[in-house]
Design a protein around this motif. Structure first.
Motif, PDB file in Angstrom:
ATOM      1  N   TYR A   1       1.319  -1.526  -0.266  1.00 13.23           N
ATOM      2  CA  TYR A   1       0.083  -0.154  -0.071  1.00 13.23           C
ATOM      3  C   TYR A   1       0.731   1.436   0.541  1.00 13.23           C
ATOM      4  O   TYR A   1       0.260   2.312  -0.336  1.00 13.23           O
ATOM      5  N   ASP A   2       2.217   1.306   0.332  1.00 14.36           N
ATOM      6  CA  ASP A   2       2.622   2.684   0.331  1.00 14.36           C
ATOM      7  C   ASP A   2       3.005   2.368  -1.010  1.00 14.36           C
ATOM      8  O   ASP A   2       3.222   3.609  -1.063  1.00 14.36           O
ATOM      9  N   TYR A   3       2.746   2.211  -2.312  1.00 13.04           N
ATOM     10  CA  TYR A   3       3.461   2.611  -3.577  1.00 13.04           C
ATOM     11  C   TYR A   3       2.368   2.612  -4.354  1.00 13.04           C
ATOM     12  O   TYR A   3       2.233   3.054  -5.585  1.00 13.04           O
ATOM     13  N   LEU A   4       0.647   2.889  -3.404  1.00 16.41           N
ATOM     14  CA  LEU A   4      -0.600   3.440  -4.097  1.00 16.41           C
ATOM     15  C   LEU A   4      -0.979   4.182  -3.337  1.00 16.41           C
ATOM     16  O   LEU A   4      -0.975   4.676  -2.372  1.00 16.41           O
ATOM     17  N   PRO A   5      -0.936   5.729  -4.101  1.00 16.62           N
ATOM     18  CA  PRO A   5      -1.755   6.196  -4.084  1.00 16.62           C
ATOM     19  C   PRO A   5      -3.415   5.883  -2.966  1.00 16.62           C
ATOM     20  O   PRO A   5      -4.398   5.662  -3.958  1.00 16.62           O
TER      21      PRO A   5
ATOM     22  N   GLN B   1      -5.563   7.631  -2.640  1.00 15.40           N
ATOM     23  CA  GLN B   1      -6.883   7.931  -2.755  1.00 15.40           C
ATOM     24  C   GLN B   1      -7.848   7.214  -3.884  1.00 15.40           C
ATOM     25  O   GLN B   1      -8.566   6.866  -4.914  1.00 15.40           O
ATOM     26  N   TYR B   2      -7.106   5.678  -4.883  1.00 13.32           N
ATOM     27  CA  TYR B   2      -7.532   5.105  -5.559  1.00 13.32           C
ATOM     28  C   TYR B   2      -7.618   3.656  -4.693  1.00 13.32           C
ATOM     29  O   TYR B   2      -7.172   2.809  -4.659  1.00 13.32           O
ATOM     30  N   GLU B   3      -8.679   4.220  -4.014  1.00 12.41           N
ATOM     31  CA  GLU B   3      -9.282   3.151  -3.211  1.00 12.41           C
ATOM     32  C   GLU B   3      -9.774   1.928  -3.405  1.00 12.41           C
ATOM     33  O   GLU B   3      -9.338   0.585  -3.082  1.00 12.41           O
ATOM     34  N   ASN B   4     -10.708   1.573  -4.114  1.00 15.43           N
ATOM     35  CA  ASN B   4     -10.988   0.855  -5.871  1.00 15.43           C
ATOM     36  C   ASN B   4     -10.353  -0.261  -6.265  1.00 15.43           C
ATOM     37  O   ASN B   4     -10.365  -1.538  -6.343  1.00 15.43           O
ATOM     38  N   LEU B   5      -9.040   0.731  -5.914  1.00 12.12           N
ATOM     39  CA  LEU B   5      -7.343  -0.120  -6.819  1.00 12.12           C
ATOM     40  C   LEU B   5      -7.076  -1.498  -5.569  1.00 12.12           C
ATOM     41  O   LEU B   5      -7.155  -2.527  -6.004  1.00 12.12           O
ATOM     42  N   ILE B   6      -7.501  -0.535  -4.788  1.00  9.22           N
ATOM     43  CA  ILE B   6      -6.648  -1.371  -3.531  1.00  9.22           C
ATOM     44  C   ILE B   6      -7.736  -2.308  -3.336  1.00  9.22           C
ATOM     45  O   ILE B   6      -6.896  -3.600  -2.977  1.00  9.22           O
TER      46      ILE B   6
END
Length: 140
Positions: free
Chosen positions: A33-37, A39-44
């Motif tokens: 999760y450190d590599y993902l913004p 604000q892209y909760e759907n992606l996470i």
């Protein structure tokens, strides 16, 4: 030869099951999760679903095949097909690691090399078992 095939069968499925179990903890261990913004909760959520479903399927199918070991060696068609499918999954994983999209050597080369060796060795064991079971089925 038959004893070696049985050993390969149970070792390969045990390793496959452990990889499935290990994968439940990969996102936390490697701080995905450190590599993902954020604000892209759907992606996470999508990544989590994919990882957890993959982990559950790999762990569960390997465990079921361990339980069905006697069925596999009595040459049950369904168990053979199920094991062969899992073999194809691992062969595909080994091909990805070896030829198509190798794990990046940075930041930890040992992880890339370990995954390559592990997936190729596991796929090879599973192919040996699948071919052996196929030959035995063809004889009967």
């Amino acid at each position: 030869m038959k004893k070696i095939v049985k050993v390969f069968y149970y070792i390969s499925l045990s390793i496959s099951m452990l990889v499935g179990l290990w994968h439940f903890f990969v996102p936390t261990m490697f701080n995905w999760y450190d590599y993902l913004p954020m604000q892209y909760e759907n992606l996470i959520v999508g990544i989590d679903y994919t990882n957890y479903c993959f982990s559950a399927l790999l762990f569960g199918s390997s465990l079921v095949l361990i339980i069905l070991g006697k069925s596999a060696f009595s040459l049950n068609r369904e168990t053979f097909v199920f094991y062969t499918f899992l073999t194809v999954v691992w062969v595909f994983r080994a091909c990805l690691a070896a030829f198509i999209e190798p794990w990046p050597m940075e930041p930890v080369p040992a992880a890339a090399i370990g995954q390559l060796i592990g997936s190729v060795a596991l796929a090879a064991m599973m192919v040996i078992v699948s071919i052996s079971l196929l030959k035995a089925r063809c004889k009967t």
